[in-house]
Scaffold this active site. Structure first.
Site, short mmCIF file in Angstrom:
data_model
loop_
_atom_site.label_atom_id
_atom_site.label_comp_id
_atom_site.label_asym_id
_atom_site.label_seq_id
_atom_site.Cartn_x
_atom_site.Cartn_y
_atom_site.Cartn_z
N ILE B 15 28.02 67.16 -12.23
CA ILE B 15 28.36 68.31 -11.39
C ILE B 15 29.60 67.99 -10.56
O ILE B 15 29.62 67.03 -9.79
CB ILE B 15 27.18 68.65 -10.43
N HIS B 16 30.64 68.78 -10.74
CA HIS B 16 31.89 68.58 -9.98
C HIS B 16 32.47 69.97 -9.73
O HIS B 16 31.72 70.94 -9.66
CB HIS B 16 32.85 67.67 -10.75
N GLY B 17 33.79 70.07 -9.59
CA GLY B 17 34.39 71.37 -9.28
C GLY B 17 34.03 72.46 -10.27
O GLY B 17 33.57 73.54 -9.88
#
Lengths: 144, 163
Positions: B15-17
């Site tokens: 999970i990131h940008g």
């Protein structure tokens, strides 16, 4: 859909657009207007005006970098002059604000979008030292 | 009761940008990060939680634990599962996680890997796992990197690279 113009000093607009594109995909109806060294304020105003006119639709959100900076001031002048378009203008644009603006256009009209982007921009400035202090976790009864 | 898995994504960065926007676009209320290392690393968990709204339940499970508990999900849970590699995806599907389609988001470049889009590079182990997912488990793939907008990655046909 609300059209978006991003303006600011140097390559801030094209830079933040390239970053938005990386996380959110290439957005429609978004134009960046760079204010580069050697350009006049008048030329910048014309470029912002042209960008607004190039965007279809009546509702335009202009995202500027600094309040009181030339890009912001010229955007304000464009807003004053183009009374036929419904224009809102924000300063202090950062990634969270830009992403929110681009992403929430599906559901939000101009006024709501302006509020959402401003709120996301403020919320998005976070001190690492304060991360993870909220230990509360959403639970589901009989779930995982 | 079959769990309501709205989407299943392979993303090397978990999970990131981009992931944050996937969660928002999908409107899910539960995210399962199925990754052995993240399930034991509070730092990674803190960073991933930071980008996700508090109204979304974040779960950091090992791959095995995900397989063990997935069928116990509440009917109220709409779930986004993300794992790091094609091999983990295969373990999850083989272990009983019921999905039909997998979003192949980011698989980074590396030695011996063939770039097939600006987001995806496949090595022999990726190809083997994806091929088994497709041929043995009937999984279909899509390659959209971002939840909306034209990122240029959506049009890649992964199947071309699996033979």
């Amino acid at each position: 859909m609300v059209g978006i113009v991003i303006t600011g000093h140097g390559h801030f607009p094209s830079g933040i657009l390239s970053a938005v594109e990386l996380v959110a995909g290439k957005p429609d109806q978004v134009i960046g207007v760079d204010f580069e060294a050697g350009h006049s304020a008048h030329a910048l105003k014309e470029a912002i005006m042209a960008a607004v006119e190039a965007l279809g639709g009546d509702e335009i959100l202009i995202l500027a970098d600094l309040v009181g900076g030339t890009p912001f001031n010229m955007a304000a002048a464009v807003k004053q002059e183009l009374t036929s378009r419904n224009i809102r203008l924000l300063a202090g644009t950062n990634m969270p604000a830009a992403i929110e603006a681009v992403f929430s256009r599906v559901n939000a009209g101009l006024d709501e979008l302006t509020e959402l982007a401003a709120a996301a921009g403020s919320r998005g400035v976070v001190d690492f030292e304060h991360l993870g202090q909220d230990k509360e976790q959403l639970r589901f009864e009989d779930g995982i | 009761m079959v769990p309501n898995i709205v989407a299943f994504r392979i993303d090397e960065r978990l999970i990131h940008g981009q992931g944050q926007l996937w969660i928002k676009a999908l409107g899910v209320n539960t995210v399962i990060v199925a990754n052995d290392s993240a399930s034991e690393d509070p730092m990674q968990q803190t960073l991933m939680k930071a980008v996700v709204s508090k109204s979304v339940a974040m779960r950091f499970f090992s791959v095995q634990h995900t397989c063990d508990v997935i069928m116990k999900a509440s009917p109220k849970q709409s779930i986004f599962i993300v794992c790091k590699t094609a091999e983990d995806a295969l373990k999850l599907v083989a272990g009983g996680v019921p999905v039909k389609e997998i979003n192949v988001g980011n698989i980074h470049r590396g030695p011996g890997k063939v770039e097939i889009s600006k987001y995806i590079a496949l090595g022999p182990e990726d190809k083997a796992a994806l091929k088994e997912l497709r041929d043995k488990h009937g999984i279909t793939f899509n390659t959209r990197a971002t939840a909306s907008g034209d990122d240029g990655a959506a049009k890649v046909d992964l199947n071309k690279y699996l033979d």
